[in-house]
Design a protein around this motif. Structure first.
Motif, PDB file in Angstrom:
ATOM      1  N   ILE A   1       0.818  -1.210   0.000  1.00 53.30           N
ATOM      2  CA  ILE A   1       0.000   0.000   0.000  1.00 53.30           C
ATOM      3  C   ILE A   1       0.852   1.259   0.000  1.00 53.30           C
ATOM      4  N   ASN A   2       2.026   1.225   0.655  1.00 53.16           N
ATOM      5  CA  ASN A   2       2.859   2.427   0.771  1.00 53.16           C
ATOM      6  C   ASN A   2       3.186   3.004  -0.602  1.00 53.16           C
ATOM      7  N   PRO A   3       2.973   4.315  -0.793  1.00 51.57           N
ATOM      8  CA  PRO A   3       3.237   4.921  -2.109  1.00 51.57           C
ATOM      9  C   PRO A   3       4.717   5.061  -2.432  1.00 51.57           C
ATOM     10  N   GLU A   4       5.566   5.096  -1.404  1.00 53.23           N
ATOM     11  CA  GLU A   4       7.016   5.181  -1.617  1.00 53.23           C
ATOM     12  C   GLU A   4       7.698   4.474  -0.455  1.00 53.23           C
ATOM     13  N   PHE A   5       8.658   3.625  -0.764  1.00 56.48           N
ATOM     14  CA  PHE A   5       9.303   2.869   0.308  1.00 56.48           C
ATOM     15  C   PHE A   5      10.673   2.385  -0.147  1.00 56.48           C
ATOM     16  N   ILE A   6      11.513   2.088   0.848  1.00 55.39           N
ATOM     17  CA  ILE A   6      12.803   1.452   0.609  1.00 55.39           C
ATOM     18  C   ILE A   6      12.714   0.033   1.147  1.00 55.39           C
TER      19      ILE A   6
ATOM     20  N   GLY B   1      20.855  -9.397  -4.975  1.00 60.94           N
ATOM     21  CA  GLY B   1      19.928  -8.642  -4.137  1.00 60.94           C
ATOM     22  C   GLY B   1      20.491  -7.300  -3.725  1.00 60.94           C
ATOM     23  N   GLY B   2      19.774  -6.618  -2.837  1.00 59.23           N
ATOM     24  CA  GLY B   2      20.221  -5.319  -2.354  1.00 59.23           C
ATOM     25  C   GLY B   2      19.057  -4.382  -2.083  1.00 59.23           C
ATOM     26  N   LYS B   3      19.373  -3.158  -1.646  1.00 59.86           N
ATOM     27  CA  LYS B   3      18.367  -2.163  -1.290  1.00 59.86           C
ATOM     28  C   LYS B   3      17.889  -1.411  -2.525  1.00 59.86           C
ATOM     29  N   ILE B   4      16.586  -1.135  -2.569  1.00 61.86           N
ATOM     30  CA  ILE B   4      16.011  -0.379  -3.680  1.00 61.86           C
ATOM     31  C   ILE B   4      14.997   0.627  -3.139  1.00 61.86           C
ATOM     32  N   LEU B   5      14.799   1.701  -3.886  1.00 63.22           N
ATOM     33  CA  LEU B   5      13.765   2.686  -3.597  1.00 63.22           C
ATOM     34  C   LEU B   5      12.650   2.508  -4.619  1.00 63.22           C
ATOM     35  N   VAL B   6      11.426   2.353  -4.160  1.00 63.21           N
ATOM     36  CA  VAL B   6      10.266   2.137  -5.031  1.00 63.21           C
ATOM     37  C   VAL B   6       9.308   3.313  -4.889  1.00 63.21           C
ATOM     38  N   GLN B   7       8.876   3.858  -6.020  1.00 64.77           N
ATOM     39  CA  GLN B   7       7.916   4.958  -6.034  1.00 64.77           C
ATOM     40  C   GLN B   7       6.740   4.573  -6.920  1.00 64.77           C
TER      41      GLN B   7
ATOM     42  N   THR C   1      10.120  10.526   4.866  1.00 67.51           N
ATOM     43  CA  THR C   1      10.207   9.529   5.934  1.00 67.51           C
ATOM     44  C   THR C   1       9.750   8.179   5.381  1.00 67.51           C
ATOM     45  N   TYR C   2      10.571   7.171   5.560  1.00 70.63           N
ATOM     46  CA  TYR C   2      10.279   5.857   4.992  1.00 70.63           C
ATOM     47  C   TYR C   2       9.842   4.886   6.088  1.00 70.63           C
ATOM     48  N   PRO C   3       8.865   4.039   5.787  1.00 65.08           N
ATOM     49  CA  PRO C   3       8.361   3.103   6.804  1.00 65.08           C
ATOM     50  C   PRO C   3       9.365   1.988   7.094  1.00 65.08           C
TER      51      PRO C   3
END
Length: 693
Positions: A50-55, A95-101, A141-143
């Motif tokens: 549901i989150n519109p933007e998250f890492i 794998g690794g960290k990503i930012l999703v918008q 602010t990211y959840p």
């Protein structure tokens, strides 16, 4: 006095220590807490979050075909988040960290092969997302915990009935609104009217370069013109004019460059094979901007041939001056025969050599006379015959709204080729076809036996066209014969019923729902089933000529709720579904399949894919395997959806092979909504993989 000084110094020192300690404590308290990054699985789709933007952090091993991806750079929300990140090059299989918008839905998603991942094409979807490096953006602010869509349903009043509205869409928070109102990143051609005018240097440089190239090839046109007078020397000359260019080719053709950073950078997507692209390289010919002349009034055109047409004009050196002139005469004759006009066909020209450029687009000329005059003035570009690059250019730059694309008219590309291409066309053609572009080839003077060893991609026409049945290709033995194919070509491009590549998985099917209305379902659950049927139906493009919907309800007996030709708008279909009344009775699924075959699918149009979606909650009182096999043999693609007490062996017998792709099971009716996306995804995947013969 010394004692007083000592007391003052001691007091000052004590206060200093206290202040220093207090400052350290404040610093500790105000120190920014470390961001906790939640981990997601490989199969998690963006639409489920549901989150519109998250890492988030992706695990290793997500580069797998079972984690499907739809789109390029901008992805449909039912794509695997982690595999999309691999496709875009943000992470690899480790794998690794990503930012999703999250961003707004798109009218089309283009499939490509990138970073070891094959993404698929999709005509449209209601929500999209983009991925970038997993670094927090300033002020956001990211959840630490992601919120997933609920499996529960909420009752919403709908007229005189209660329907289930599932929590599949985002709650509109300010952050969501910001994400959904972000300008949609698309591949666009820069508008010359808004671009700072370049100096005359680029034009001068291009003219000088072409002139210099001509000077370095003093015998080139002469050789071709001599060969033009007879066939005895043309074979030997073609090998001279088409040297082995394997070192110069940059492959694959369908590689794309994506700028890092904000989503807005995606709008500047360019071909990797086009070095030195600047903001001034808009794809429009400079002659459109200079010395404009009065045009003829807009013509209505031929209403029986409403197509948006692009001709790929061969401007390579091998064609020679005289052949190039004959080609222009041919295109002018085609323009005249088509009957160009705002309510009929519109036509633009792209010339290709080493690369491709737009001579004029669909909205530049709206009558045949002006179009013919403009074609006569096109200068030869020169270079190799890079057809693959030209198709890639057209796919990304030509059929845009800004260039006059009308949306409701089929997109058609006619490729003129002198001999054979000097690059590969298969991949670029596949991408164009998946975007809904109908590709025709007109080849002149095909390769002789002694020349075939020089061809980079044998059978390039069959690898490129929409169907390999001969409808999409015309071979002309010599340039003298070209005038004879004007009318046959015009007839083919205007035959919109046979333009197969205009058909997508969402607009080319007859879908029949076979609904279990037995006593075990119950009134409340039956309304849930109808909502499931409506949720699937509303994702398709419904009209007389696009996807059509029909429905059958069954118990011991069968009832035709409405046929394929009953309703021709989406709203009428949804209203009809809502009005279906619950029947109640036994469960004769086999008889229902036979009834649907006779009452629905026997009346299906020949050019439609016949899709049956059967929903049942129990074991049938009669045999299902024989009726299902008969339906399969008559071309019906069957999907089975079982609920609660449905028998798995019957679901598999009803479903088209492979069973895993065509049968589904849920333990309760309220979970039916989970298969809406999966069903549509499987229908589209199957459509994109169908043979082209």
């Amino acid at each position: 006095l010394l004692t007083m000084k000592a007391i003052v110094i001691a007091t000052f020192f004590g206060v200093f220590l206290i202040c220093t300690y207090a400052a350290k404590e404040v610093t500790k308290k105000t120190k920014k807490a470390k961001l906790y990054v939640p981990q997601i699985d490989c199969d998690v789709k963006a639409g489920k979050i549901i989150n519109p933007e998250f890492i988030a952090k992706c695990p290793p091993g997500c580069q797998d075909v079972k984690y499907r991806v739809y789109g390029t750079d901008i992805y449909a929300s039912f794509s695997s988040v982690c595999n999309a990140a691999i496709h875009s090059g943000i992470i690899d299989n480790a794998g690794g960290k990503i930012l999703v918008q999250k961003v707004a839905g798109h009218s089309g998603y283009r499939g490509t092969f990138s970073n070891g991942v094959r993404s698929l094409s999709l005509p449209r979807w209601r929500e999209s997302f983009i991925v970038s490096e997993g670094k927090p953006r300033k002020g956001v602010t990211y959840p630490s915990t992601l919120e997933y869509s609920s499996s529960k349903s909420t009752a919403v009043k709908l007229g005189d009935a209660v329907r289930k509205e599932y929590q599949m869409s985002l709650v509109l928070t300010p952050a969501t609104q910001m994400a959904t109102t972000t300008p949609t990143p698309t591949t666009t051609t820069t508008d010359p009217s808004t671009t700072p005018k370049p100096t005359t240097t680029p034009t001068t440089t291009r003219t000088t370069t072409v002139a210099a190239a001509a000077k370095t090839r003093p015998g080139l046109h002469r050789v071709r013109d001599i060969a033009f007078r007879g066939t005895s020397t043309s074979t030997s000359n073609r090998n001279i004019l088409r040297p082995n260019t394997g070192i110069q080719r940059q492959e694959p053709v369908a590689a794309f460059w994506r700028a890092a950073g904000s989503p807005a950078h995606l709008a500047m997507e360019t071909d990797s094979w086009k070095p030195g692209l600047s903001l001034f390289d808009t794809g429009f010919s400079s002659k459109e901007e200079l010395n404009p002349k009065p045009l003829e009034p807009t013509s209505q055109g031929n209403p029986n041939c409403k197509v948006d047409l692009s001709f790929l004009m061969d401007g390579s050196w091998s064609i020679g001056k005289r052949r190039f002139h004959l080609q222009k005469q041919f295109l002018g004759n085609v323009a005249q025969a088509l009957g160009i006009g705002s309510s009929g066909p519109l036509m633009g020209i792209v010339q290709y050599g080493d690369d491709a450029s737009t001579e004029f687009n669909l909205k530049t000329y709206t009558n045949s006379k002006d179009l013919r005059n403009a074609i006569e003035k096109i200068p030869q570009k020169g270079g190799l015959s890079n057809v693959g690059k030209a198709l890639s250019f057209v796919n990304k730059n030509f059929f845009l709204d800004a260039n006059g694309n009308r949306g409701g008219a089929p997109n058609v590309v006619v490729v003129m080729v002198d001999g054979w291409p000097t690059d590969r066309v298969e991949e670029a053609s596949r991408l164009a076809r998946e975007s809904g572009i109908n590709i025709f080839f007109v080849t002149i003077e095909a390769a002789a036996e002694s020349e075939k060893q020089s061809i980079i991609e044998p059978n390039f026409v069959d690898k490129a066209v929409c169907r390999t049945n001969g409808f999409y290709s015309i071979n002309v033995p010599s340039w003298f014969s070209l005038r004879k194919v004007v009318q046959p070509l015009v007839k083919r491009v205007c035959d919109t019923d046979r333009l197969a590549c205009s058909k997508t998985c969402l607009n080319s099917a007859d879908i029949g729902f076979v609904i279990d209305g037995s006593s075990s379902v119950g009134t409340s659950n039956f309304r849930t089933v109808l909502q499931f049927v409506a949720n699937i139906s509303k994702e398709f493009e419904i009209s007389d000529t696009d996807t059509r919907i029909g429905a059958v309800q069954y118990t011991y007996e069968q009832r035709l709720e409405f046929s394929f030709d009953k309703y021709s708008t989406k709203q009428d279909v949804l209203n009809a579904i809502k009005r279906i009344s619950y029947w109640s009775g036994g469960t004769s699924t086999g008889a229902a399949i036979s009834y649907a075959s006779e009452q629905l699918f026997s009346k299906s149009k020949p050019n439609k894919r016949k899709i049956m979606i059967l929903i049942t909650d129990g074991r049938s009182y009669d045999d299902v395997s024989v009726p299902a096999m008969a339906a399969h043999q008559n071309g019906v693609i069957a999907y089975s959806v079982g609920v609660a007490w449905a028998a798995q062996d019957e679901l598999e017998a009803i479903a088209t092979d492979p069973d895993k792709e065509h049968s589904f099971f849920v333990d309760e009716f309220d979970n039916l909504y989970r298969f809406v996306n999966q069903l549509i995804q499987n229908i589209c995947t199957e459509f994109n993989s169908q043979p082209r013969n």
